[in-house]
Design an enzyme around this catalytic site. Structure first.
Site, PDB file in Angstrom:
ATOM      1  N   GLU A 142     -12.275   8.225  -5.247  1.00 49.78           N
ATOM      2  CA  GLU A 142     -11.299   8.338  -5.981  1.00 49.78           C
ATOM      3  C   GLU A 142     -11.670   7.529  -7.130  1.00 49.78           C
ATOM      4  OE1 GLU A 142      -6.478   7.268  -6.421  1.00 49.78           O
ATOM      5  OE2 GLU A 142      -8.029   5.942  -5.519  1.00 49.78           O
TER       6      GLU A 142
ATOM      7  N   HIS B 176      -4.732   0.921  -1.791  1.00 49.24           N
ATOM      8  CA  HIS B 176      -3.878   1.510  -2.833  1.00 49.24           C
ATOM      9  C   HIS B 176      -3.699   2.928  -2.167  1.00 49.24           C
ATOM     10  CE1 HIS B 176      -2.483   2.596  -7.152  1.00 49.24           C
ATOM     11  NE2 HIS B 176      -2.457   1.179  -7.105  1.00 49.24           N
TER      12      HIS B 176
ATOM     13  N   HIS C 291      -0.703   5.359 -17.293  1.00 49.25           N
ATOM     14  CA  HIS C 291       0.397   4.675 -17.454  1.00 49.25           C
ATOM     15  C   HIS C 291       0.411   3.453 -18.657  1.00 49.25           C
ATOM     16  CE1 HIS C 291       2.405   5.591 -13.743  1.00 49.25           C
ATOM     17  NE2 HIS C 291       1.271   5.626 -13.010  1.00 49.25           N
TER      18      HIS C 291
ATOM     19  N   ASP D 286      -5.551   7.084 -13.659  1.00 44.51           N
ATOM     20  CA  ASP D 286      -4.150   7.040 -13.670  1.00 44.51           C
ATOM     21  C   ASP D 286      -3.754   6.028 -14.390  1.00 44.51           C
ATOM     22  OD1 ASP D 286      -1.508   7.453 -12.281  1.00 44.51           O
ATOM     23  OD2 ASP D 286      -1.864   5.734 -11.419  1.00 44.51           O
TER      24      ASP D 286
ATOM     25  N   SER E 122       1.600   8.954  -6.376  1.00 47.48           N
ATOM     26  CA  SER E 122       0.237   9.118  -5.766  1.00 47.48           C
ATOM     27  C   SER E 122       0.249   8.959  -4.014  1.00 47.48           C
ATOM     28  CB  SER E 122      -0.830   7.941  -6.220  1.00 47.48           C
ATOM     29  OG  SER E 122      -1.162   8.097  -7.415  1.00 47.48           O
TER      30      SER E 122
ATOM     31  N   THR F  46      -3.830   6.378  -2.755  1.00 44.81           N
ATOM     32  CA  THR F  46      -4.669   7.205  -2.384  1.00 44.81           C
ATOM     33  C   THR F  46      -5.598   6.978  -1.067  1.00 44.81           C
ATOM     34  OG1 THR F  46      -4.549   8.235  -4.558  1.00 44.81           O
ATOM     35  CG2 THR F  46      -6.485   8.876  -3.140  1.00 44.81           C
TER      36      THR F  46
END
Length: 374
Positions: A255, A136, A264, A260, A85, A138
């Site tokens: 975002e 984070h 995961h 995501d 990312s 992004t």
């Protein structure tokens, strides 16, 4: 003869009338082609199958159906065929491919001006919203310059001195419970931010000449299934109201971070719930853009996560033979990491046709700037 004369008079009148309308039509066309605002929505980890859940698991019609201009990007970073990312978002924010883990740095670990810094110098207002921590990978790539995404406290130091006018996300502990004991909430307030730790304040009308920051969780925001509620839509609505009222044009990045995380975890329900939330937020943004007429909306992902696919389940036929059940979708995964699949780009509004085709992720940056400059 009398009839001919009447016909000629009518013909001349029509020619003059329609010629007189032409400048106005051209003026309207020019107005529609002008980009004043850009809203970039990033569905972290959102590939084609994740998007497809909005068509098969939503109660209503997906807002993705409202787009006519669609392209694809190749997401490989400068260091790896499969990006993370940080490198993916840095490609969007700076126009430069870089190594996995880099935040606003090029391949040589040198800081690169990001789109927020560029547009702020052009007097545009800017905002960031995420369902992750603001530090984070992004969101960080739109305000920080740090060698590694694994340094959230270093990333946090960039926010007080940034040109951001509005942000909303989690990540409180990186500002007020730091290893160096420095109070970065105070530093943000000293640098002109009004900071709120209460989600109820997302419903408030904000003053045009102020900068606002909302830190609403210690780290990432809760999952939708854990009660995050309407955070993403409320923050988006508030940001649009604040930034558009300033009447200077704006850039807003939103975002959907946790699509995501569902990938995961190989958790299909997690993905489906997060995509629904993101889809609803897209609807809010498109309604604003349609009404405004001068707003470009771009939806993209940094990469796909989970090797997610919507396959058929299996069942036994009358002969007890195992067959595919094409009326029953069974989401499945091929990895707990990222994949190299091409990522779709959806664009709406003036200059949105510039986002058609197949190109590199780093080209999103130039396409946005070109749209604003032309």
């Amino acid at each position: 003869m009398h009839t001919k004369a009447k016909f000629l008079i009518c013909l001349i009148f029509c020619i003059l009338f329609f010629n007189g309308c032409k400048p106005k039509a051209k003026e309207n066309a020019q107005k529609k082609s002008h980009v004043k605002n850009v809203i970039l929505l990033i569905g972290d980890g959102m590939g084609v199958s994740q998007i497809s859940t909005a068509f098969y698991f939503n109660d209503g019609i997906s807002n993705f159906k409202r787009f006519n201009n669609i392209g694809f990007i190749r997401t490989s970073s400068a260091s790896h065929l499969i990006t993370d990312s940080a490198a993916g978002a840095t490609a969007f924010s700076t126009g430069k491919k870089t190594y996995n883990g880099a935040i606003g740095m090029n391949i040589d670990s040198l800081p690169q001006k990001n789109i927020v810094e560029v547009l702020s110098k052009k007097n545009l207002n800017t905002g960031l919203i995420a369902t992750s921590s603001i530090t984070h990978a992004t969101p960080a790539s739109f305000f920080a310059h740090v060698k590694s995404r694994e340094l959230p406290e270093d990333i946090a130091t960039w926010l007080p001195i940034s040109d951001i006018d509005y942000f909303a996300a989690g990540g409180l502990k990186y500002f007020n419970k730091r290893k160096d004991s420095i109070d970065y909430l105070k530093r943000m307030r000293d640098n002109g931010f009004i900071i709120s730790l209460d989600s109820k304040d997302l419903k408030e009308n904000l003053q045009d000449k102020k900068k606002y920051g909302f830190l609403l969780a210690e780290d990432g925001m809760p999952k939708m299934s854990e009660g995050r509620g309407d955070f993403l839509i409320s923050a988006t609505d508030q940001a649009l109201s604040l930034l558009s009222n300033k009447n200077k044009g704006f850039f807003l990045m939103i975002e959907g971070s946790q699509i995501d995380w569902g990938g995961h975890n190989n958790d299909a329900d997690y993905i489906i719930n997060e995509v629904k939330d993101f889809d609803n937020t897209i609807g809010k943004v498109l309604d604003f853009a349609e009404k405004d007429g001068n707003t470009l909306v771009v939806i993209v992902a940094d990469h796909e996560t989970g090797g997610f696919t919507l396959a058929s389940s299996q069942k036994k036929d009358e002969n007890n033979k195992l067959i595919n059940d094409y009326n029953n979708i069974k989401p499945s995964f091929s990895t707990k990491g990222h994949s190299a699949t091409l990522i779709p780009v959806f664009a709406f509004g003036p200059k949105s046709d510039n986002f058609r085709g197949v190109y590199e992720n780093s080209e999103i940056y130039e396409k946005i700037l070109n749209s604003l400059n032309n």
